[in-house]
Every structure is written in C-alpha cells, then in structure tokens.
Design a protein around this motif. Sequence first.
Motif, PDB file in Angstrom:
ATOM      1  N   MET A   1       0.824  -1.207   0.000  1.00  0.00           N
ATOM      2  CA  MET A   1       0.000   0.000   0.000  1.00  0.00           C
ATOM      3  C   MET A   1       0.861   1.261   0.000  1.00  0.00           C
ATOM      4  O   MET A   1       0.529   2.254  -0.661  1.00  0.00           O
ATOM      5  N   ALA A   2       1.974   1.233   0.739  1.00  0.00           N
ATOM      6  CA  ALA A   2       2.857   2.399   0.755  1.00  0.00           C
ATOM      7  C   ALA A   2       3.489   2.627  -0.614  1.00  0.00           C
ATOM      8  O   ALA A   2       3.622   3.770  -1.069  1.00  0.00           O
ATOM      9  N   THR A   3       3.879   1.540  -1.274  1.00  0.00           N
ATOM     10  CA  THR A   3       4.433   1.675  -2.627  1.00  0.00           C
ATOM     11  C   THR A   3       3.395   2.239  -3.580  1.00  0.00           C
ATOM     12  O   THR A   3       3.693   3.121  -4.410  1.00  0.00           O
ATOM     13  N   LEU A   4       2.162   1.757  -3.477  1.00  0.00           N
ATOM     14  CA  LEU A   4       1.087   2.289  -4.319  1.00  0.00           C
ATOM     15  C   LEU A   4       0.852   3.767  -4.033  1.00  0.00           C
ATOM     16  O   LEU A   4       0.645   4.568  -4.957  1.00  0.00           O
ATOM     17  N   ALA A   5       0.903   4.149  -2.760  1.00  0.00           N
ATOM     18  CA  ALA A   5       0.732   5.558  -2.398  1.00  0.00           C
ATOM     19  C   ALA A   5       1.859   6.406  -2.983  1.00  0.00           C
ATOM     20  O   ALA A   5       1.632   7.524  -3.473  1.00  0.00           O
ATOM     21  N   GLN A   6       3.096   5.886  -2.934  1.00  0.00           N
ATOM     22  CA  GLN A   6       4.228   6.616  -3.508  1.00  0.00           C
ATOM     23  C   GLN A   6       4.058   6.793  -5.013  1.00  0.00           C
ATOM     24  O   GLN A   6       4.307   7.877  -5.560  1.00  0.00           O
ATOM     25  N   ILE A   7       3.643   5.731  -5.689  1.00  0.00           N
ATOM     26  CA  ILE A   7       3.447   5.814  -7.139  1.00  0.00           C
ATOM     27  C   ILE A   7       2.414   6.880  -7.470  1.00  0.00           C
ATOM     28  O   ILE A   7       2.652   7.781  -8.289  1.00  0.00           O
ATOM     29  N   GLY A   8       1.254   6.777  -6.819  1.00  0.00           N
ATOM     30  CA  GLY A   8       0.191   7.742  -7.098  1.00  0.00           C
ATOM     31  C   GLY A   8       0.605   9.163  -6.777  1.00  0.00           C
ATOM     32  O   GLY A   8       0.326  10.099  -7.542  1.00  0.00           O
ATOM     33  N   LEU A   9       1.296   9.338  -5.652  1.00  0.00           N
ATOM     34  CA  LEU A   9       1.688  10.682  -5.234  1.00  0.00           C
ATOM     35  C   LEU A   9       2.688  11.304  -6.202  1.00  0.00           C
ATOM     36  O   LEU A   9       2.529  12.461  -6.625  1.00  0.00           O
ATOM     37  N   PHE A  10       3.704  10.550  -6.594  1.00  0.00           N
ATOM     38  CA  PHE A  10       4.719  11.126  -7.473  1.00  0.00           C
ATOM     39  C   PHE A  10       4.179  11.344  -8.886  1.00  0.00           C
ATOM     40  O   PHE A  10       4.551  12.319  -9.541  1.00  0.00           O
ATOM     41  N   VAL A  11       3.333  10.449  -9.361  1.00  0.00           N
ATOM     42  CA  VAL A  11       2.724  10.678 -10.672  1.00  0.00           C
ATOM     43  C   VAL A  11       1.866  11.933 -10.633  1.00  0.00           C
ATOM     44  O   VAL A  11       1.892  12.763 -11.556  1.00  0.00           O
ATOM     45  N   LEU A  12       1.113  12.114  -9.556  1.00  0.00           N
ATOM     46  CA  LEU A  12       0.264  13.295  -9.416  1.00  0.00           C
ATOM     47  C   LEU A  12       1.100  14.574  -9.357  1.00  0.00           C
ATOM     48  O   LEU A  12       0.767  15.584  -9.999  1.00  0.00           O
ATOM     49  N   LEU A  13       2.190  14.538  -8.613  1.00  0.00           N
ATOM     50  CA  LEU A  13       3.060  15.708  -8.527  1.00  0.00           C
ATOM     51  C   LEU A  13       3.726  15.997  -9.872  1.00  0.00           C
ATOM     52  O   LEU A  13       3.936  17.162 -10.232  1.00  0.00           O
ATOM     53  N   GLY A  14       4.068  14.936 -10.599  1.00  0.00           N
ATOM     54  CA  GLY A  14       4.617  15.143 -11.940  1.00  0.00           C
ATOM     55  C   GLY A  14       3.611  15.788 -12.879  1.00  0.00           C
ATOM     56  O   GLY A  14       3.961  16.648 -13.693  1.00  0.00           O
ATOM     57  N   LEU A  15       2.341  15.386 -12.761  1.00  0.00           N
ATOM     58  CA  LEU A  15       1.283  16.008 -13.565  1.00  0.00           C
ATOM     59  C   LEU A  15       1.132  17.486 -13.240  1.00  0.00           C
ATOM     60  O   LEU A  15       0.875  18.316 -14.120  1.00  0.00           O
ATOM     61  N   LEU A  16       1.297  17.826 -11.948  1.00  0.00           N
ATOM     62  CA  LEU A  16       1.095  19.211 -11.521  1.00  0.00           C
ATOM     63  C   LEU A  16       2.219  20.128 -11.989  1.00  0.00           C
ATOM     64  O   LEU A  16       2.017  21.329 -12.171  1.00  0.00           O
ATOM     65  N   ALA A  17       3.401  19.561 -12.196  1.00  0.00           N
ATOM     66  CA  ALA A  17       4.553  20.381 -12.574  1.00  0.00           C
ATOM     67  C   ALA A  17       4.423  20.866 -14.017  1.00  0.00           C
ATOM     68  O   ALA A  17       3.818  20.218 -14.860  1.00  0.00           O
ATOM     69  N   SER A  18       5.022  22.014 -14.277  1.00  0.00           N
ATOM     70  CA  SER A  18       5.046  22.586 -15.622  1.00  0.00           C
ATOM     71  C   SER A  18       6.497  22.677 -16.092  1.00  0.00           C
ATOM     72  O   SER A  18       7.240  23.557 -15.630  1.00  0.00           O
ATOM     73  N   PRO A  19       6.933  21.763 -16.986  1.00  0.00           N
ATOM     74  CA  PRO A  19       8.342  21.766 -17.419  1.00  0.00           C
ATOM     75  C   PRO A  19       8.792  23.101 -17.985  1.00  0.00           C
ATOM     76  O   PRO A  19       9.970  23.470 -17.856  1.00  0.00           O
ATOM     77  N   GLY A  20       7.890  23.818 -18.614  1.00  0.00           N
ATOM     78  CA  GLY A  20       8.269  25.102 -19.185  1.00  0.00           C
ATOM     79  C   GLY A  20       8.734  26.101 -18.141  1.00  0.00           C
ATOM     80  O   GLY A  20       9.634  26.911 -18.391  1.00  0.00           O
TER      81      GLY A  20
END
Length: 503
Positions: A273-292
């Motif tokens: 469950m912790a690994t799943l939480a890490q995956i979801g959290l980092f993917v979500l944070l990556g979505l929020l970021a703007s590379p530009g």
Amino acid sequence: MSTTVTVALAVGALVVLTAAVALRVSDRLGLPALLLYLALGVGLGESGLGIRFSDVELTQTLGVAALVVILAEGGLTTRWSDVRRAVGPGLTLATVGVLVSVGTTASVAVWLLGFDWAGALLLGAVVSSTDAAAVFATLRRLPLPRRMAASLEMESGLNDAPVILLVLVLSERLAGGETAPWWITAVEVVGELAGGSVIGVGVGIAGAWLLRRVALPLAGFYPLATLALCVLAFASADLVHTSGFVAVYLAGLVLGNAPLPHRAGTIGFAEGMATLAQIGLFVLLGLLASPGRLLDVVPEALLVGLALLLVARPLSVVMSLSWFRVPWPQQAFISWAGLRGAVPIVLATFPIAAAVPGATRVFDIVFVLVVVFTVVQGGSLPAVARLLRIATPVTPRDIDVESAPLDELGAELMQLTVPPGSRLHGVYLPELRLPDDAAVVLVVRDGTPFVPDADTRLMRGDQALLVSARGSRAEAERRLRAVSRAGRLATWRGETGRPTEVD
C-alpha cells in the motif's frame, strides 16, 4: 458503466503496471524509483500526452492521504529493538535539526536570491523535511550500523509533523491572515506534537489489544484492520487539532512491534500500500509540474540545494548529534543521507493553496531541487558508505514469527524461519525451554517436512510450526527470539519479570 470511468480505470492500471516495471529498472540502474514515477507523471502531463492537471487543493489532499499511508508503513516495519537506542538522536534531528536547517537555508535565500525573510523562511521550512518514503526505500537496502540507520528512520518519520505545522503557520502569515504572537504559536506547536504522540501511542496499544483478542473471520482482515487503526490515529489526532502525522507513525510503531496475528502478511500488505501511495503521489506531482517553468528556476534550485546539502544539513547534524557522541564518519553519512522526496513537493503546494504571493516560484524551485539532489544523493549513498568505512555487512539473526489464532482451541499457531545468522542453528528443541504448553510440531528442511523429536536440532533455513496455548504465545516467541540472537545460553525475562538463564 461510464466510458470516463472505464478509461480512468485503464489509465490507472497501466500507470501502476508501468511503475512496477520502473521499479525493476531503477534497481538495475541504481536510481531511486521515485524519480521514475515523477518522470512518468511529467510524461503524462501537458508537455507529454497532454493531460492538463492544475488542481492544487486536490493534490494537497491526496498528498496528505498518501503520506499517512507511507508513515504508517514506516512505523509498522520499524523494529523497536533496532531504534530504541536511536530515539534521542532521531528526535533531536527532527526538532533541533529542522530549526537549524530552516534558519540556515533561509539565510542563503535572503543573501543570494533576494528573498524577503518571511518568504525565505517558508522556502527553508518546505525543504527542511527529509522524506520517509525515500529514506525507508534507500537505507534498508544498505548494510549500515543499525543505530545510525535507525536515527535516520526516526528522523524521517517524526520531522514531517513539526515542518508541516511550521509551513502552515508561515503560509497563513504570508497570506495576510491573523496570527498569534510567536511564543503562543510555539506553545501550540509543542502541544500539538505532544497530543499527537499520546493519541498515536494510545490507539496503537488499544488496537494491538483488540487484534490479539478478536478472531477475525478472514486472515486478510488483519492487514486491513491494522492499517485502518493507523489511519484512525491520524484522523483522531487531527480532529482534536493535534499532530496527526506524529500519531500515525507512533501508532504504526506500536502495532508493528506488538505480537499480532498474521504479522508477516500485515507488513507485506502495508509495504504494498505504501508503494502504491508513492506511485500515485509522485505521478500526481509530476502532472502538476510545468516543465516550461522549471527551466527558469534551475540556477536558484541548484544554489538552494547546494546550500542545503553542504551547509544547512551538516550544521544541523553536528548541532543535533554531537551530544550523543556519534562518530564523525557516521555524522558525515547522516548529513549526506538527508534525502528529499515527495514531502517537500507536497509541502510546496500548501502556500499555493493559501494564495501566498510567489508560491509558484517556491514550488518550482523545490521540484527541481528534489529531482536533482535525489539523483546525486540517492545514487551515491553506497559509495559514500564505503568511502567513510561504515558499511558493515550484517547477517540477520532475529527471526520473523507469523502467528494465527486457533479460536475454538484457545491456542495459537506460529510459523518461523531460521535465518542465516541465527544462533538457533544447532540448538536442540529441548534447549529452547519453551513453556510447557508450547511445542514445535513440524519442521520443513530442504522442502521435506517431518515431525521432530527431542533429538532434533534446528538448522539454518529450517521452517518450523509451533503450537502454544494462547496465554503462552508471547513467552514462547520471546524465548525463540532470545535464543536466535544470543544462542542456547540466552537470557530473557520470564513471567515473574526476573531474568532467567538457559544453561
């Protein structure tokens, strides 16, 4: 079923499967898997597949939920026998170390980056917390002295709470909200941390008592119930305005060290469950970021990161650990091993949600800093440990005991495996001195099961089944662990509380 729901389920499943492959790739390349999860999120975002996501409040909410699961797993998988000597250093790093790190990083941001003091303190607070997920995932793969590794684990499990409170207070001040005098705020913070500690330990003790006495209909309910108790500790503490993050970690620590039924299954479930939480959290944070935007703050992020890595972190470690006579090579390693990860990025969303001026700049700086310095630090830890000559190959001696209640018989069934370094190797069964109502009933050696007798000796790699009366299970396990660590002449505390020697 709605097409939108079906697509969301398909995307979620593909993300998890891709992340699982990324975990394997990261092991081979020696890179932290969390960075690959971030890259996956960025690739799905507006600069990749074009998914637009900018809901900061949702990210903050889901981020807090993920951190609760990650901290619960950290507590559940931490052995009290390993960390009890590290409570003082870990707690000092999580309090004094945080304050020193915040002040030093803020000073650099004021003098070199032109921040005002309030904004600089906010930036320093956001990046001052080490990340539990990164620390647990990285350090437990290295053969390090247990007290040093336990100090880092305790720090990462406990420093989130004071840092989150500090970030919330600073965000409120910068957003123009009404705030109390600083000394009242300091008293409130101490009170929240103390209250969260009491609630966490209380829920852990009550939960362990309940799980030992209630025979659940399915073995799979025990992991669910254990994790639910940790979440309950967080919610209970937060509802009465105390620190939920301290509560969830301490509840997990108490439950993880209690003699619970199906403990091995519970630990495995919590890790998943912790690994799943890490995956979801980092993917979500990556979505929020703007590379530009990120490219514009690379110089600032590198400057803040270098100040944190080379000045703030070493200074905070020296001021925290010199009192405990920690050797200098170990202090140097602890300074280098202050890994940042999801926590600083999640904390950077708090000022944005509070509409703090310049909060987006802080978020971008923190995002770049975490990515760059996780690569630098995470990948170099094995080499640094060898360079400082603190890598100590450790052969496990303690045993893992999995238990299950036999409710109708009033008994407990226990399963154990003799690890390579255990001193159970070569011990005859009578030398275990188990309670009269406990016995080894089956041994599996090299895949072949047999019923043991008084002349049977346990060997490395053996798996054994034991049956005991319910009231004797704890004593039987205590004796097995003592012999595993110290051999047939081990001592333990019997039911009378006096040391008893096996001869």
